[in-house]
Design a protein around this motif. Sequence first.
Motif, PDB file in Angstrom:
ATOM      1  N   CYS A  58       0.845  -1.189   0.000  1.00  0.00           N
ATOM      2  CA  CYS A  58       0.000   0.000   0.000  1.00  0.00           C
ATOM      3  C   CYS A  58       0.885   1.245   0.000  1.00  0.00           C
ATOM      4  CB  CYS A  58      -0.898   0.023   1.229  1.00  0.00           C
ATOM      5  SG  CYS A  58      -1.923  -1.455   1.443  1.00  0.00           S
ATOM      6  N   CYS A  61      -1.457   4.225   4.153  1.00  0.00           N
ATOM      7  CA  CYS A  61      -2.339   3.471   5.046  1.00  0.00           C
ATOM      8  C   CYS A  61      -2.848   4.366   6.162  1.00  0.00           C
ATOM      9  CB  CYS A  61      -1.594   2.297   5.687  1.00  0.00           C
ATOM     10  SG  CYS A  61      -1.084   0.996   4.554  1.00  0.00           S
ATOM     11  N   CYS A  84      -5.197   2.048   1.886  1.00  0.00           N
ATOM     12  CA  CYS A  84      -5.518   0.912   2.753  1.00  0.00           C
ATOM     13  C   CYS A  84      -5.903   1.422   4.132  1.00  0.00           C
ATOM     14  CB  CYS A  84      -4.324  -0.038   2.875  1.00  0.00           C
ATOM     15  SG  CYS A  84      -3.857  -0.826   1.318  1.00  0.00           S
ATOM     16  N   CYS A 210       3.197  -0.802   4.196  1.00  0.00           N
ATOM     17  CA  CYS A 210       2.786   0.555   3.829  1.00  0.00           C
ATOM     18  C   CYS A 210       4.000   1.454   3.612  1.00  0.00           C
ATOM     19  CB  CYS A 210       1.915   1.172   4.922  1.00  0.00           C
ATOM     20  SG  CYS A 210       0.504   0.164   5.422  1.00  0.00           S
TER      21      CYS A 210
END
Length: 289
Positions: A58, A61, A84, A210
């Motif tokens: 991601c 996040c 996310c 992330c």
Amino acid sequence: MKSLRFHWICLFVLSLCLLIWYWHVIRSGFSVYIRGLPGYVKVLPKPHLKSNLLKVRCSSCAIVSSSGQLLGGGRGQEIDKEECVIRMNVAPTVGFEGDVGNRTSFRVISHTSVPYLVRQQRFFFTTEAETTYVIWGPEKNMRTDGKGKIFNTLVSLARKYPQAELYTVTREKVQECDAVFQNETGKNRMKSGAFLSTGFFTMILALEVCDRILVYGMIDGSYCSNSSHSFVPYHYYEPARLDECRMYRVHEHAKRGGHRFITEKLIYQRWATQGKLHFAFPRWKPPEN
């Protein structure tokens, strides 16, 4: 001659583009995209897949805690805009959308919350069917030889909902998290009588998948020592129950079986100085080194 020169120019441009793409993919976590993330294994492995590890990356996040600090913040739309959204345990969104958002990409769930997952399975595996679940717990509950009670429950859920994305944190990954805690605190987690919190496992997962992390509903490690702090519910969905700071203090000083919430937050403060982790609401920055 011109044709040959043009050929070499095209080859150079193509090579340069490939090099840039390769650098970008490596920087973004190539192994996570292709092979999967070690330590997170699908509950019901699919034989046709080369890897049953969690595969995700991601760019941004939002970690949404379960804290009452979120109440009244109105950050729901802001949270939902992130690529996310990571939530903890079975914290609800229905009725709290304005403060906590509505989208859920991941839920990191403690073994103790699995019974709640079962009781509300229709919601979690139909309404939140797109959510990936990552469940952690001690070896005695998560063993895969038929003797792990919680793992057996997860297998039953995975069979009932074959499209569900259910993963467990491996024994080796739990030990790795213990080692991180000891490295940060100088204390052996087990000898000190502590249990890592779901928040700790959530933070570890987010740091692995992330590129940028915004944290919602998490206070800094010194908040509860401030004599002027007000009553804030431990869970935003239980507004009239436990006080957050009182709960933190009880756990922090428990001789056995306590989560070291305050200690963990001091660890997150240090991690935030590396630039990837940001505390969006309540908004605060870690002290300069």
